[in-house]
Scaffold this motif. Sequence first.
Motif, mmCIF file in Angstrom:
data_model
loop_
_atom_site.group_PDB
_atom_site.id
_atom_site.type_symbol
_atom_site.label_atom_id
_atom_site.label_comp_id
_atom_site.label_asym_id
_atom_site.label_seq_id
_atom_site.Cartn_x
_atom_site.Cartn_y
_atom_site.Cartn_z
ATOM 1 N N ILE A 29 8.634 2.482 11.148
ATOM 2 C CA ILE A 29 8.735 1.740 9.891
ATOM 3 C C ILE A 29 10.121 1.910 9.280
ATOM 4 C CG2 ILE A 29 7.867 1.531 7.529
ATOM 5 C CD1 ILE A 29 5.167 2.593 8.566
ATOM 6 N N LEU A 30 10.595 3.147 9.212
ATOM 7 C CA LEU A 30 11.898 3.419 8.598
ATOM 8 C C LEU A 30 13.025 2.696 9.328
ATOM 9 C CD1 LEU A 30 11.455 7.237 7.879
ATOM 10 C CD2 LEU A 30 11.444 5.388 6.194
ATOM 11 N N LYS A 31 12.977 2.688 10.644
ATOM 12 C CA LYS A 31 14.013 2.008 11.430
ATOM 13 C C LYS A 31 13.981 0.504 11.187
ATOM 14 C CE LYS A 31 14.597 5.221 15.334
ATOM 15 N NZ LYS A 31 13.724 6.341 14.905
ATOM 16 N N ASP A 32 12.778 -0.070 11.134
ATOM 17 C CA ASP A 32 12.667 -1.513 10.888
ATOM 18 C C ASP A 32 13.156 -1.875 9.489
ATOM 19 O OD1 ASP A 32 11.765 -2.341 13.363
ATOM 20 O OD2 ASP A 32 9.639 -2.242 12.831
ATOM 21 N N LEU A 33 12.774 -1.073 8.495
ATOM 22 C CA LEU A 33 13.137 -1.396 7.121
ATOM 23 C C LEU A 33 14.625 -1.208 6.857
ATOM 24 C CD1 LEU A 33 10.182 0.057 4.994
ATOM 25 C CD2 LEU A 33 10.527 -2.280 5.807
ATOM 26 N N GLU A 34 15.258 -0.291 7.545
ATOM 27 C CA GLU A 34 16.681 -0.039 7.329
ATOM 28 C C GLU A 34 17.505 -1.311 7.544
ATOM 29 O OE1 GLU A 34 19.793 1.780 5.967
ATOM 30 O OE2 GLU A 34 17.914 2.914 6.198
ATOM 31 N N LYS A 35 17.072 -2.158 8.456
ATOM 32 C CA LYS A 35 17.796 -3.400 8.752
ATOM 33 C C LYS A 35 17.678 -4.402 7.606
ATOM 34 C CE LYS A 35 16.473 -2.687 13.572
ATOM 35 N NZ LYS A 35 15.569 -3.127 14.656
ATOM 36 N N TYR A 36 16.681 -4.202 6.757
ATOM 37 C CA TYR A 36 16.430 -5.163 5.677
ATOM 38 C C TYR A 36 16.445 -4.460 4.320
ATOM 39 C CZ TYR A 36 15.080 -7.932 9.687
ATOM 40 O OH TYR A 36 15.086 -8.588 10.893
ATOM 41 N N ARG A 37 17.274 -3.451 4.213
ATOM 42 C CA ARG A 37 17.365 -2.660 2.982
ATOM 43 C C ARG A 37 17.690 -3.532 1.772
ATOM 44 N NH1 ARG A 37 21.435 0.552 0.379
ATOM 45 N NH2 ARG A 37 20.535 2.459 -0.541
ATOM 46 N N ASP A 38 18.548 -4.521 1.957
ATOM 47 C CA ASP A 38 18.937 -5.387 0.843
ATOM 48 C C ASP A 38 17.748 -6.157 0.277
ATOM 49 O OD1 ASP A 38 21.511 -4.503 1.086
ATOM 50 O OD2 ASP A 38 22.258 -6.276 2.127
ATOM 51 N N ARG A 39 16.799 -6.517 1.123
ATOM 52 C CA ARG A 39 15.626 -7.253 0.649
ATOM 53 C C ARG A 39 14.765 -6.356 -0.238
ATOM 54 N NH1 ARG A 39 14.226 -12.012 3.554
ATOM 55 N NH2 ARG A 39 11.994 -11.652 3.206
ATOM 56 N N ILE A 40 14.690 -5.070 0.099
ATOM 57 C CA ILE A 40 13.928 -4.125 -0.720
ATOM 58 C C ILE A 40 14.634 -3.911 -2.058
ATOM 59 C CG2 ILE A 40 12.999 -1.793 -0.859
ATOM 60 C CD1 ILE A 40 12.997 -1.791 2.252
ATOM 61 N N THR B 4 0.834 -1.197 0.000
ATOM 62 C CA THR B 4 0.000 0.000 0.000
ATOM 63 C C THR B 4 0.875 1.255 0.000
ATOM 64 O OG1 THR B 4 -0.198 -0.167 2.399
ATOM 65 C CG2 THR B 4 -1.964 -1.115 1.086
ATOM 66 N N ALA B 5 0.260 2.418 -0.266
ATOM 67 C CA ALA B 5 1.010 3.637 -0.576
ATOM 68 C C ALA B 5 2.057 4.005 0.468
ATOM 69 C CB ALA B 5 0.033 4.795 -0.768
ATOM 70 N N LEU B 6 1.666 4.185 1.713
ATOM 71 C CA LEU B 6 2.625 4.654 2.717
ATOM 72 C C LEU B 6 3.722 3.633 2.961
ATOM 73 C CD1 LEU B 6 3.449 6.857 4.700
ATOM 74 C CD2 LEU B 6 2.017 5.756 6.405
ATOM 75 N N ASN B 7 3.380 2.365 2.989
ATOM 76 C CA ASN B 7 4.398 1.329 3.175
ATOM 77 C C ASN B 7 5.403 1.334 2.030
ATOM 78 O OD1 ASN B 7 3.123 0.591 5.529
ATOM 79 N ND2 ASN B 7 2.228 -1.294 4.735
ATOM 80 N N ARG B 8 4.907 1.527 0.799
ATOM 81 C CA ARG B 8 5.810 1.623 -0.351
ATOM 82 C C ARG B 8 6.715 2.841 -0.243
ATOM 83 N NH1 ARG B 8 1.397 1.147 -3.675
ATOM 84 N NH2 ARG B 8 1.850 3.180 -4.575
ATOM 85 N N PHE B 9 6.131 3.973 0.152
ATOM 86 C CA PHE B 9 6.919 5.202 0.241
ATOM 87 C C PHE B 9 8.074 5.049 1.237
ATOM 88 C CE2 PHE B 9 2.992 7.998 -0.898
ATOM 89 C CZ PHE B 9 3.026 7.508 -2.194
ATOM 90 N N CYS B 10 7.800 4.417 2.362
ATOM 91 C CA CYS B 10 8.861 4.202 3.363
ATOM 92 C C CYS B 10 9.963 3.310 2.797
ATOM 93 C CB CYS B 10 8.281 3.583 4.632
ATOM 94 S SG CYS B 10 7.250 4.701 5.607
ATOM 95 N N ALA B 11 9.570 2.267 2.088
ATOM 96 C CA ALA B 11 10.556 1.365 1.490
ATOM 97 C C ALA B 11 11.387 2.095 0.444
ATOM 98 C CB ALA B 11 9.854 0.164 0.866
#
Length: 385
Positions: free
Chosen positions: A359-370, A236-243
């Motif tokens: 969200i940003l802090k959690d995703l930063e740990k998995y940046r390679d997956r994005i 969804t939009a906000l989740n995509r934007f954070c990624a």
Amino acid sequence: MKVMIMGIDGYIGWPLALRLLREGHEVTGIDNFYTRRRVREVHSESALPISSMEKRIAEVGKRGLGDIKFFRGDVSNSEKMHEAIKSTEPDAVVHLAEQRSAPYSMMGLRQAKETMVKNIVSTINLIYEVKDQVPDCHILKLGTMGEYGTPNIDIPEGFFDIEYRGRKDRLPFPKNAGSWYHWTKVHDTNNLMFANRVWELSVTDVMQGVVYGTRTEDIIYPALFTRFDTDEVWGTALNRFCAQAVAGIPITPYGKGNQARGFLSLEDSVSCLALGIRKPPERGEYRVYNQFDEYYTVNYLAETVQQVYHQETGKNAEIKHIENPRVELEDHYYHPENQKLKDLGYRRKRELRQEVSIILKDLEKYRDRILKHRESIIPKTLWKA
């Protein structure tokens, strides 16, 4: 209370199971892992790593959080639905087990038919099993604010009073969905209203806004993560934007970015649903809740992600508008009501900027997956194709 969650493996289903366990309910789940398969089909994966259901349930037990009874099966299969209801005799069923993506439903004939059949038939199966086996069971079905569309008047919670040619009545608010997926939700609503009228089934129909977030109060270990999709079909939009911000690629609002929708955090979504379970309708009552905290434009969300990301990291995130792949009004009036859940006792827990930071802090740990699936973020599904 014995609660069955249809779609327990999903984004909302899994954290809801954790919440209900904490509140002392007996939790049963059923899932056929549809979303996992369909996300792979569009060459993507959850940005947060998630375990198999067996490992998830084992982790819950190991940490002393409770026991989950699980059925593997497709609830559009009437025999599987019958088996699950008969063996558990639930007091409440939360229906989350539907194809949930508007873009997926618009990909082509196969996906449109699959969405129509799976979603509508699963709801009909549930209605008949409750009617025949557990008529006092409370059905809580997750609908969507997208059922209403974007009318040029305020959006009530399900019903409104109308006067026409000197006569008055209270009628269901007209629906004007924007995808095959959203139309299946409209059909579900109509079928549940009819079942309530004919058989007096107790129903809560939750018109949910767009959900964002990686965590709830119960997701305190990575092993308990729920899925988090970032591709153009399932994210969804906000989740995509954070990624996109974390991956260092432009944040891409569709079209002008003036589209307004209702939004709420994952924590608040789960809290609302759990509240609806704790405070069920009366026997034979049909009730509708509009479930969202605030309504925002897509531009506001993109700018908020940009600002929070810069504040947290000192880095800039570019915003780049792209052609809207959907057929929708981009400049419109939008004013939905959402008082009934508040009257029931709901209070918002998470603010937008606070949640974006998490969200940003959690995703930063998995940046390679994005980054591994960055091509899946840009829209390829066109409504007019």
